[in-house]
Design a protein around this motif. Structure first.
Motif, short mmCIF file in Angstrom:
data_model
loop_
_atom_site.label_atom_id
_atom_site.label_comp_id
_atom_site.label_asym_id
_atom_site.label_seq_id
_atom_site.Cartn_x
_atom_site.Cartn_y
_atom_site.Cartn_z
N SER A 144 0.84 -1.19 0.00
CA SER A 144 0.00 0.00 0.00
C SER A 144 0.88 1.25 0.00
O SER A 144 1.36 1.69 1.04
CB SER A 144 -0.92 0.00 1.22
N SER A 145 1.11 1.79 -1.16
CA SER A 145 1.88 3.03 -1.29
C SER A 145 1.32 3.83 -2.45
O SER A 145 0.70 3.28 -3.37
CB SER A 145 3.36 2.73 -1.53
N ARG A 146 1.54 5.13 -2.42
CA ARG A 146 1.06 5.98 -3.50
C ARG A 146 1.71 5.61 -4.82
O ARG A 146 1.07 5.64 -5.88
CB ARG A 146 1.35 7.44 -3.16
N ALA A 147 3.00 5.27 -4.77
CA ALA A 147 3.72 4.94 -6.00
C ALA A 147 3.12 3.71 -6.68
O ALA A 147 2.94 3.68 -7.91
CB ALA A 147 5.19 4.71 -5.70
N ILE A 148 2.78 2.69 -5.90
CA ILE A 148 2.21 1.47 -6.47
C ILE A 148 0.81 1.73 -7.02
O ILE A 148 0.46 1.29 -8.12
CB ILE A 148 2.21 0.34 -5.42
N ARG A 149 0.00 2.45 -6.25
CA ARG A 149 -1.36 2.74 -6.73
C ARG A 149 -1.31 3.59 -8.00
O ARG A 149 -2.09 3.39 -8.94
CB ARG A 149 -2.16 3.43 -5.63
N LYS A 150 -0.38 4.54 -8.05
CA LYS A 150 -0.25 5.38 -9.23
C LYS A 150 0.21 4.55 -10.43
O LYS A 150 -0.27 4.75 -11.56
CB LYS A 150 0.75 6.50 -8.96
N HIS A 151 1.14 3.61 -10.18
CA HIS A 151 1.62 2.75 -11.28
C HIS A 151 0.47 1.92 -11.85
O HIS A 151 0.35 1.78 -13.08
CB HIS A 151 2.72 1.83 -10.74
N LEU A 152 -0.38 1.38 -10.99
CA LEU A 152 -1.51 0.58 -11.48
C LEU A 152 -2.51 1.43 -12.23
O LEU A 152 -3.03 1.02 -13.28
CB LEU A 152 -2.18 -0.13 -10.29
N ARG A 153 -2.79 2.62 -11.72
CA ARG A 153 -3.73 3.50 -12.44
C ARG A 153 -3.19 3.89 -13.81
O ARG A 153 -3.95 3.94 -14.79
CB ARG A 153 -4.00 4.76 -11.60
N ARG A 154 -1.89 4.16 -13.87
CA ARG A 154 -1.29 4.56 -15.15
C ARG A 154 -1.42 3.46 -16.19
O ARG A 154 -1.58 3.73 -17.38
CB ARG A 154 0.18 4.94 -14.93
N ARG A 155 -1.36 2.22 -15.76
CA ARG A 155 -1.47 1.10 -16.68
C ARG A 155 -2.91 0.63 -16.87
O ARG A 155 -3.16 -0.32 -17.61
CB ARG A 155 -0.60 -0.06 -16.20
N GLY A 156 -3.85 1.26 -16.17
CA GLY A 156 -5.25 0.88 -16.32
C GLY A 156 -5.59 -0.44 -15.65
O GLY A 156 -6.51 -1.15 -16.08
N ILE A 157 -4.89 -0.77 -14.57
CA ILE A 157 -5.12 -2.02 -13.83
C ILE A 157 -5.82 -1.69 -12.52
O ILE A 157 -5.40 -0.79 -11.78
CB ILE A 157 -3.79 -2.75 -13.55
#
Length: 266
Positions: free
Chosen positions: A176-189
């Motif tokens: 649970s981190s902002r970087a991981i959530r942002k990475h998933l959103r950027r890839r549409g996952i």
């Protein structure tokens, strides 16, 4: 598949050699204890390392996954987790002349439990490995997340690019981190990751400035046990639960072999 052999004698039988490698790591026995009916231990050891260097083990796993995907047999709700494996004293002492793609630390490090290696992996919803990444035992889970997700690459049987995007990714609070959530959103996952209590309290303490809580599907999160079952199946191989390999590239190649057999014999 395997690269062409070097000039000289013909290849020893591939099936028997793979059975020899499997026997050695399933039992965690020394190479020299290999039964005579499985052939020469030098042949099995050299084949393991040669195919690790040229990427054969990864290509075999990719071919098996491609066949499963062609039969619509891969569950694309992916779970990510890691597990630490103790390293035997024989795993220490690798020289500085490293093999290609070998990490500087040989994926060995000191954690609370001693010398260890950490296996990071992504599994499908049917508890089969899709991507494997190894680091030193003291390494954190979150920094390896993007490498694990980037390792998901399932070729198509016909024309088309390999599939690299899951429908959803589930992980525990360590991710649970902002970087991981942002990475998933950027890839549409779609990410299904709970927040730890300290992050929740910090957001509430900031009031309106803390923003809205990230979405979380508690019902879907129940499927995350797939990666725990996958780890349990890998650790049934005693030579993986206790690492004896000096080089990370050899250890990782056996993880790919174990993943192939898990996919073939679910």
């Amino acid at each position: 598949m395997p690269a062409d052999p070097l000039p000289g004698r013909r290849w020893a039988d591939h099936r028997r050699t793979m059975e020899a490698i499997t026997w050695k790591y399933r039992t965690a026995s020394p190479w020299r204890d290999l039964p005579d009916e499985l052939g020469s231990f030098q042949t099995a050891h050299k084949r393991l390392f040669r195919w690790a260097v040229d990427g054969t083990w990864e290509r075999i796993l990719a071919a098996v996954l491609a066949e499963a995907d062609g039969a619509d047999d891969i569950g694309w709700t992916v779970s990510v987790d890691s597990t630490a494996c103790r390293a035997h004293q024989h795993a220490a002492g690798a020289g500085k002349n490293r093999a290609p793609h070998e990490p500087n630390d040989h994926a060995l490090g000191r954690s609370r439990g001693g010398l260890s290696t950490k296996i990071h992996l992504a599994s499908d919803s049917r508890a089969r490995p899709l991507a494997i990444h190894v680091t030193a035992g003291q390494a954190g889970d979150a920094p390896a997340f993007e490498d694990v997700i980037a390792g998901i690459r399932v070729p198509r049987n016909g024309r088309g690019r390999p599939r690299t995007q899951p429908d959803a990714v589930m992980a525990d609070r360590a991710y649970s981190s902002r970087a991981i959530r942002k990475h998933l959103r950027r890839r549409g996952i779609r990410g299904v990751i709970p927040q730890p209590s300290d992050q929740v309290s910090h957001r509430l303490r900031r009031g309106r400035a803390g923003g809205r809580p990230p979405s979380f599907d508690g019902e879907a999160y129940k499927q995350r046990n797939a990666v725990e079952r996958c780890i349990s199946r890998l650790k049934q191989w005693r030579g993986l639960a206790l690492r004896t390999d000096k080089l990370a590239i050899a250890y990782r190649s056996v993880l790919h072999l174990a993943a192939v057999l898990i996919c073939v014999h679910p």
